[in-house]
Design a protein around this motif. Structure first.
Motif, PDB file in Angstrom:
ATOM      1  N   GLY A   1       2.305   6.625  -7.208  1.00 12.22           N
ATOM      2  CA  GLY A   1       1.293   7.438  -7.875  1.00 12.22           C
ATOM      3  C   GLY A   1       0.715   6.758  -9.098  1.00 12.22           C
ATOM      4  O   GLY A   1       0.274   5.628  -9.036  1.00 12.22           O
TER       5      GLY A   1
ATOM      6  N   PHE B   1       1.045   4.220  -3.003  1.00 11.87           N
ATOM      7  CA  PHE B   1       0.886   5.661  -2.821  1.00 11.87           C
ATOM      8  C   PHE B   1       2.127   6.413  -3.285  1.00 11.87           C
ATOM      9  O   PHE B   1       2.026   7.500  -3.856  1.00 11.87           O
ATOM     10  N   SER B   2       3.302   5.857  -3.057  1.00  9.49           N
ATOM     11  CA  SER B   2       4.523   6.570  -3.430  1.00  9.49           C
ATOM     12  C   SER B   2       4.748   6.567  -4.948  1.00  9.49           C
ATOM     13  O   SER B   2       5.342   7.489  -5.479  1.00  9.49           O
TER      14      SER B   2
ATOM     15  N   VAL C   1       0.834  -1.203   0.000  1.00  9.23           N
ATOM     16  CA  VAL C   1       0.000   0.000   0.000  1.00  9.23           C
ATOM     17  C   VAL C   1       0.867   1.251   0.000  1.00  9.23           C
ATOM     18  O   VAL C   1       0.604   2.199  -0.750  1.00  9.23           O
ATOM     19  N   ARG C   2       1.912   1.254   0.804  1.00  5.72           N
ATOM     20  CA  ARG C   2       2.812   2.417   0.830  1.00  5.72           C
ATOM     21  C   ARG C   2       3.477   2.640  -0.525  1.00  5.72           C
ATOM     22  O   ARG C   2       3.596   3.772  -0.992  1.00  5.72           O
TER      23      ARG C   2
END
Length: 90
Positions: free
Chosen positions: A58, A55-56, A51-52
């Motif tokens: 994009g 998000f990083s 998940v991280r």
């Protein structure tokens, strides 16, 4: 013979066929999860890392997810069709 019918009813089909399908599906899902970088021994940490990274990354992550979807669809859709055809014969 009645025991075999109960076993077939419990499995939802021939027990051997169901086990073979489950083994194949487990391998496919395992390959997909490995491609996503998930570790079965530490699944929650791996999911958090996934998940991280989503998000990083994009929009690049969307492209990656699309390619994973297509990669999985190459396996899942034919398997689904085979299962539907096999079920239609019953």
């Amino acid at each position: 013979m009645a025991e075999n019918n109960q076993l077939t009813r419990f499995f939802g089909g021939s027990p051997i066929w169901v086990i073979v399908r489950l083994v194949v599906l487990c391998v496919v899902v395992g390959v997909i999860l490995a491609a996503l970088g998930l570790d079965p021994m530490n699944i929650f940490t791996s999911l958090e890392r996934l998940v991280r990274s989503l998000f990083s990354f994009g929009f690049d992550a969307v492209g990656r997810l699309w390619s994973y979807f297509l990669l999985g669809a190459v396996i899942v859709i034919p398997l689904w069709l085979i299962m539907r055809i096999a079920n239609a014969r019953r």
